[in-house]
Design a protein around this motif. Structure first.
Motif, PDB file in Angstrom:
ATOM      1  N   SER A 217      -4.585   2.814 -11.125  1.00  0.00           N
ATOM      2  CA  SER A 217      -3.698   4.179 -11.405  1.00  0.00           C
ATOM      3  C   SER A 217      -2.804   4.146  -9.633  1.00  0.00           C
ATOM      4  O   SER A 217      -2.872   3.574  -9.044  1.00  0.00           O
ATOM      5  CB  SER A 217      -4.887   4.784 -11.512  1.00  0.00           C
ATOM      6  OG  SER A 217      -5.300   5.470  -9.973  1.00  0.00           O
ATOM      7  N   LEU A 218      -1.948   5.047 -10.378  1.00  0.00           N
ATOM      8  CA  LEU A 218      -0.565   5.936  -9.112  1.00  0.00           C
ATOM      9  C   LEU A 218      -0.448   6.661  -9.240  1.00  0.00           C
ATOM     10  O   LEU A 218      -0.436   7.237 -10.797  1.00  0.00           O
ATOM     11  CB  LEU A 218       0.478   4.357  -9.189  1.00  0.00           C
ATOM     12  CG  LEU A 218       0.867   3.550  -8.391  1.00  0.00           C
ATOM     13  CD1 LEU A 218       1.272   3.118  -7.914  1.00  0.00           C
ATOM     14  CD2 LEU A 218       0.210   3.979  -7.089  1.00  0.00           C
ATOM     15  N   CYS A 219      -0.729   7.527  -8.338  1.00  0.00           N
ATOM     16  CA  CYS A 219      -0.200   9.458  -8.702  1.00  0.00           C
ATOM     17  C   CYS A 219       1.276   9.327  -8.906  1.00  0.00           C
ATOM     18  O   CYS A 219       1.982   8.348  -8.646  1.00  0.00           O
ATOM     19  CB  CYS A 219      -1.192  10.667  -8.017  1.00  0.00           C
ATOM     20  SG  CYS A 219       0.353  10.400  -6.066  1.00  0.00           S
ATOM     21  N   SER A 220       1.862  10.378  -9.700  1.00  0.00           N
ATOM     22  CA  SER A 220       3.082  10.789  -9.305  1.00  0.00           C
ATOM     23  C   SER A 220       4.375  10.119  -7.933  1.00  0.00           C
ATOM     24  O   SER A 220       5.119   9.384  -8.099  1.00  0.00           O
ATOM     25  CB  SER A 220       3.957  11.759 -10.132  1.00  0.00           C
ATOM     26  OG  SER A 220       3.208  13.245  -9.048  1.00  0.00           O
ATOM     27  N   LYS A 221       3.238  10.590  -7.305  1.00  0.00           N
ATOM     28  CA  LYS A 221       4.495   9.809  -5.928  1.00  0.00           C
ATOM     29  C   LYS A 221       4.423   9.103  -5.694  1.00  0.00           C
ATOM     30  O   LYS A 221       5.053   8.110  -4.789  1.00  0.00           O
ATOM     31  CB  LYS A 221       3.180  11.115  -5.099  1.00  0.00           C
ATOM     32  CG  LYS A 221       4.075  12.095  -4.569  1.00  0.00           C
ATOM     33  CD  LYS A 221       2.916  12.880  -3.217  1.00  0.00           C
ATOM     34  CE  LYS A 221       1.569  12.715  -2.832  1.00  0.00           C
ATOM     35  NZ  LYS A 221       1.215  13.284  -1.449  1.00  0.00           N
ATOM     36  N   GLY A 222       3.092   7.777  -5.848  1.00  0.00           N
ATOM     37  CA  GLY A 222       3.159   6.729  -5.531  1.00  0.00           C
ATOM     38  C   GLY A 222       3.998   5.845  -6.867  1.00  0.00           C
ATOM     39  O   GLY A 222       4.580   5.036  -6.408  1.00  0.00           O
ATOM     40  N   GLN A 223       4.187   6.286  -7.608  1.00  0.00           N
ATOM     41  CA  GLN A 223       5.219   5.801  -8.816  1.00  0.00           C
ATOM     42  C   GLN A 223       6.911   5.848  -8.516  1.00  0.00           C
ATOM     43  O   GLN A 223       7.760   5.305  -8.696  1.00  0.00           O
ATOM     44  CB  GLN A 223       5.011   6.608 -10.227  1.00  0.00           C
ATOM     45  CG  GLN A 223       3.226   6.009 -11.025  1.00  0.00           C
ATOM     46  CD  GLN A 223       3.310   7.381 -12.044  1.00  0.00           C
ATOM     47  OE1 GLN A 223       4.009   7.575 -12.709  1.00  0.00           O
ATOM     48  NE2 GLN A 223       2.197   6.769 -12.679  1.00  0.00           N
TER      49      GLN A 223
ATOM     50  N   VAL B 146       0.664  -1.439   0.103  1.00  0.00           N
ATOM     51  CA  VAL B 146      -0.086   0.075   0.181  1.00  0.00           C
ATOM     52  C   VAL B 146       0.978   1.108   0.349  1.00  0.00           C
ATOM     53  O   VAL B 146       1.710   1.299   0.445  1.00  0.00           O
ATOM     54  CB  VAL B 146      -0.986  -0.054   1.349  1.00  0.00           C
ATOM     55  CG1 VAL B 146      -2.003   1.330   0.893  1.00  0.00           C
ATOM     56  CG2 VAL B 146      -1.564  -1.160   1.155  1.00  0.00           C
ATOM     57  N   CYS B 147       0.406   1.880  -1.036  1.00  0.00           N
ATOM     58  CA  CYS B 147       1.669   3.556  -1.130  1.00  0.00           C
ATOM     59  C   CYS B 147       1.247   3.911   0.033  1.00  0.00           C
ATOM     60  O   CYS B 147       0.197   4.422   0.884  1.00  0.00           O
ATOM     61  CB  CYS B 147       0.880   3.902  -1.985  1.00  0.00           C
ATOM     62  SG  CYS B 147       1.895   5.917  -2.284  1.00  0.00           S
ATOM     63  N   PRO B 148       2.624   4.597   1.098  1.00  0.00           N
ATOM     64  CA  PRO B 148       2.269   5.112   2.217  1.00  0.00           C
ATOM     65  C   PRO B 148       2.657   6.625   2.240  1.00  0.00           C
ATOM     66  O   PRO B 148       2.441   7.463   3.366  1.00  0.00           O
ATOM     67  CB  PRO B 148       4.143   5.152   2.808  1.00  0.00           C
ATOM     68  CG  PRO B 148       4.516   4.985   1.786  1.00  0.00           C
ATOM     69  CD  PRO B 148       3.582   4.368   0.212  1.00  0.00           C
ATOM     70  N   TYR B 149       2.043   7.699   1.409  1.00  0.00           N
ATOM     71  CA  TYR B 149       2.055   8.647   1.313  1.00  0.00           C
ATOM     72  C   TYR B 149       1.028   9.954   1.413  1.00  0.00           C
ATOM     73  O   TYR B 149       0.695  10.655   1.321  1.00  0.00           O
ATOM     74  CB  TYR B 149       2.590   8.845  -0.265  1.00  0.00           C
ATOM     75  CG  TYR B 149       4.009   8.434  -0.473  1.00  0.00           C
ATOM     76  CD1 TYR B 149       5.125   8.740   0.507  1.00  0.00           C
ATOM     77  CD2 TYR B 149       4.697   8.362  -1.552  1.00  0.00           C
ATOM     78  CE1 TYR B 149       6.501   8.741   0.738  1.00  0.00           C
ATOM     79  CE2 TYR B 149       6.034   8.282  -2.206  1.00  0.00           C
ATOM     80  CZ  TYR B 149       6.624   7.883  -0.755  1.00  0.00           C
ATOM     81  OH  TYR B 149       8.555   8.213  -0.812  1.00  0.00           O
ATOM     82  N   CYS B 150      -0.227   9.176   1.226  1.00  0.00           N
ATOM     83  CA  CYS B 150      -1.163   9.528   1.615  1.00  0.00           C
ATOM     84  C   CYS B 150      -2.106   9.006   2.267  1.00  0.00           C
ATOM     85  O   CYS B 150      -2.414   7.530   1.604  1.00  0.00           O
ATOM     86  CB  CYS B 150      -1.839  10.651   0.555  1.00  0.00           C
ATOM     87  SG  CYS B 150      -3.109   9.950  -0.354  1.00  0.00           S
ATOM     88  N   SER B 151      -3.724   9.259   2.356  1.00  0.00           N
ATOM     89  CA  SER B 151      -4.556   8.362   3.293  1.00  0.00           C
ATOM     90  C   SER B 151      -5.700   7.991   1.750  1.00  0.00           C
ATOM     91  O   SER B 151      -6.125   7.343   2.400  1.00  0.00           O
ATOM     92  CB  SER B 151      -5.373   9.128   4.367  1.00  0.00           C
ATOM     93  OG  SER B 151      -5.667  11.137   3.290  1.00  0.00           O
ATOM     94  N   VAL B 152      -5.646   8.194   0.924  1.00  0.00           N
ATOM     95  CA  VAL B 152      -5.879   7.696  -0.414  1.00  0.00           C
ATOM     96  C   VAL B 152      -6.022   5.896  -0.740  1.00  0.00           C
ATOM     97  O   VAL B 152      -6.385   4.881  -0.239  1.00  0.00           O
ATOM     98  CB  VAL B 152      -5.972   8.174  -1.712  1.00  0.00           C
ATOM     99  CG1 VAL B 152      -6.369   7.127  -2.826  1.00  0.00           C
ATOM    100  CG2 VAL B 152      -5.791   9.489  -1.412  1.00  0.00           C
ATOM    101  N   GLY B 153      -4.742   4.934  -0.045  1.00  0.00           N
ATOM    102  CA  GLY B 153      -4.497   4.156   0.572  1.00  0.00           C
ATOM    103  C   GLY B 153      -4.464   3.043  -0.694  1.00  0.00           C
ATOM    104  O   GLY B 153      -4.703   2.363  -0.905  1.00  0.00           O
ATOM    105  N   CYS B 154      -3.658   3.876  -2.151  1.00  0.00           N
ATOM    106  CA  CYS B 154      -3.873   3.314  -3.406  1.00  0.00           C
ATOM    107  C   CYS B 154      -2.681   1.599  -2.804  1.00  0.00           C
ATOM    108  O   CYS B 154      -1.958   1.523  -2.331  1.00  0.00           O
ATOM    109  CB  CYS B 154      -3.254   3.934  -4.130  1.00  0.00           C
ATOM    110  SG  CYS B 154      -4.230   5.706  -4.790  1.00  0.00           S
ATOM    111  N   SER B 155      -2.856   0.812  -3.786  1.00  0.00           N
ATOM    112  CA  SER B 155      -2.145  -0.313  -3.531  1.00  0.00           C
ATOM    113  C   SER B 155      -1.374  -0.655  -4.847  1.00  0.00           C
ATOM    114  O   SER B 155      -1.743  -0.370  -5.722  1.00  0.00           O
ATOM    115  CB  SER B 155      -3.659  -1.478  -3.406  1.00  0.00           C
ATOM    116  OG  SER B 155      -4.086  -1.285  -2.504  1.00  0.00           O
TER     117      SER B 155
HETATM  118  S1  SF4 Z   1      -0.427   6.557  -5.262  1.00  0.00           S
HETATM  119 FE1  SF4 Z   1      -0.830   8.946  -4.802  1.00  0.00          FE
HETATM  120  S2  SF4 Z   1      -3.211   8.967  -4.354  1.00  0.00           S
HETATM  121 FE2  SF4 Z   1      -2.481   6.372  -3.935  1.00  0.00          FE
HETATM  122  S3  SF4 Z   1      -2.088   6.915  -2.001  1.00  0.00           S
HETATM  123 FE3  SF4 Z   1       0.296   7.241  -2.849  1.00  0.00          FE
HETATM  124  S4  SF4 Z   1       0.200   9.248  -3.037  1.00  0.00           S
HETATM  125 FE4  SF4 Z   1      -1.682   9.349  -2.143  1.00  0.00          FE
END
Ligand code: SF4
Length: 190
Positions: A82-88, A48-57
């Motif tokens: 999908s993943l945002c630029s931070k998630g990538q 799970v992406c650690p960067y925000c509370s959306v919690g993308c896998s």
């Molecule tokens: S991929 Fe982007 S939107 Fe999703 S949890 Fe990570 S930071 Fe948040």
């Protein structure tokens, strides 16, 4: 044959690549090499992406102890591949020469960092927490002339990070409240 959405995408992606190369006149060897994916023989795990509370896998592919691939998890109802630029960029948490892997200690007033072991660090941290709690614990206080129970520690604050999962956050906040901490905050909220 049962074909998951992910397997379908993999197969159709490989098929399109090989067909396009064949039309361009590449040899059989080149075609075979084109099918050798960077993530072949890698171990895939989900995270799970650690960067925000959306919690993308995401799916993380690891080969020889290094991350060689990262993609959004198609089966996640939250981000659907999908993943945002931070998630990538989360692979950089692991593939990073600047990542700290040892305990570093800087003495009060010191300018240099010294390496310490966890055997040295943990008792020291525990001692400082205990001493600070004892010195700053407020058992009672007066509100409008009435003495009431307070039982709070005002000398320690705790800041959590979004890299902690739900269960870790639960344990960390229980631990902090058990000590009587009231200044408890989370990085994703500030
Ligand atoms: S991929 Fe982007 S939107 Fe999703 S949890 Fe990570 S930071 Fe948040």
């Amino acid at each position: 044959m049962e074909l998951s959405r992910r397997s379908f995408l993999k197969l159709s992606g490989a098929g399109i690549g090989v067909t396009a190369l064949a039309q361009l006149g590449f040899s059989a060897t080149a075609l075979a090499a084109s099918e050798e994916l960077r993530i072949s023989e890698a171990t895939e795990t989900t995270t799970v992406c650690p960067y925000c509370s959306v919690g993308c896998s995401a799916i993380v592919s690891v080969k020889d102890g290094k991350i060689v691939g990262l993609e959004g998890l198609p089966d996640s109802p939250i981000n659907r591949a999908s993943l945002c630029s931070k998630g990538q960029s989360i692979y950089q948490v692991a593939n990073n020469d600047r990542r700290l892997t040892k305990v570093l200690y800087r003495a009060p007033g010191g300018t240099d960092w010294e390496e310490k072991t966890w055997e040295e660090a943990i008792p020291r941290i525990a001692r400082l927490i205990k001493d600070t709690r004892d010195a700053t614990f407020v058992e009672t206080e007066e509100i409008e002339g009435v003495k009431v129970t307070a039982n709070r520690c005002e000398g320690i604050a705790q800041l959590g990070g979004a890299a902690l999962d739900n269960e870790e956050c639960y344990l960390a906040s229980k631990f902090a409240r058990g000590l009587g901490l009231v200044y408890i905050e989370h990085q994703a909220r500030i």
